[in-house]
Scaffold this motif. Structure first.
Motif, PDB file in Angstrom:
ATOM      1  N   GLY A 174       0.814  -1.218   0.000  1.00 48.12           N
ATOM      2  CA  GLY A 174       0.000   0.000   0.000  1.00 48.12           C
ATOM      3  C   GLY A 174       0.840   1.256   0.000  1.00 48.12           C
ATOM      4  O   GLY A 174       0.553   2.224  -0.706  1.00 48.12           O
ATOM      5  N   PHE A 185       2.415   1.605  -3.436  1.00 49.41           N
ATOM      6  CA  PHE A 185       1.414   2.070  -4.389  1.00 49.41           C
ATOM      7  C   PHE A 185       1.201   3.571  -4.267  1.00 49.41           C
ATOM      8  O   PHE A 185       1.126   4.280  -5.260  1.00 49.41           O
ATOM      9  N   ALA A 218      -6.346   0.938  -2.270  1.00 46.27           N
ATOM     10  CA  ALA A 218      -4.993   1.048  -1.711  1.00 46.27           C
ATOM     11  C   ALA A 218      -5.047   1.478  -0.250  1.00 46.27           C
ATOM     12  O   ALA A 218      -4.261   0.985   0.579  1.00 46.27           O
TER      13      ALA A 218
END
Length: 177
Positions: free
Chosen positions: A12, A15, A51
């Motif tokens: 996460g 990202f 995300a």
């Protein structure tokens, strides 16, 4: 279990970093090759929300796993609920208001009736001048004539009384507060 949570947290965060730093560049260089990944319909399933969910799932899972004596199933259920709550909060507190905050400078000349403006070029008794009217975020200049046949000096505040859309002329009166 710890590996799952740590992977989600790192994935996460990566990202977020990649999408912030390289998002526009990747999109342009891949020329829409990843457009199939975008979810149409419910914007609750946007990549940003997903995300967020994955990152919070990983972080909350690590914290609950390390600092509590709960079993793995309870930790998974609580982590799922916490991540879902954060993702929904992100959607309703940030993403949805941003989707609805689109500013448009387009308007119809008929919408100018009742608006307050400022005289830019003085308006003579029976002639034309120019006024500036603000509609939303846009300021526009229009040809104007006195509604009641009196001269209006430059920098005077006026109110649009009538609009002649065919001629593009605003009929204004002096606005005294």
């Amino acid at each position: 279990m710890e590996t799952l949570f740590l992977s989600c947290l790192i994935g996460g965060i990566l990202f977020a970093i990649v999408s912030v730093l390289l998002g526009d560049w990747l999109s342009a260089s891949l020329d829409g090759a990843l457009d199939f990944l975008s979810v149409e319909g419910y914007s609750l399933f946007r990549p940003t929300v997903i995300a967020c969910w994955v990152t919070v799932f990983g972080g909350a899972g690590l914290l609950l796993n390390k600092y509590t004596e709960m079993g793995n199933i309870i930790v998974l259920i609580l982590t799922f609920l916490i991540a879902t709550a954060f993702a929904v909060l992100l959607y309703f507190a940030y993403i949805r208001p941003m989707e609805q905050s689109e500013n448009s400078v387009g308007f119809s000349i008929q919408e100018l009736a009742g608006q307050i403006g400022e005289v830019i070029v003085p308006i003579p008794d029976n002639g034309f001048g120019e006024v500036m009217v603000q509609m939303g975020a846009a300021r526009s200049h229009h040809i104007a004539s006195s509604f009641d046949g009196t001269a209006i000096p430059s920098e005077a505040k006026v109110i649009v009384v009538e609009v002649d859309a065919a001629e593009g002329v605003l009929f204004v009166s002096k606005f005294d507060i």
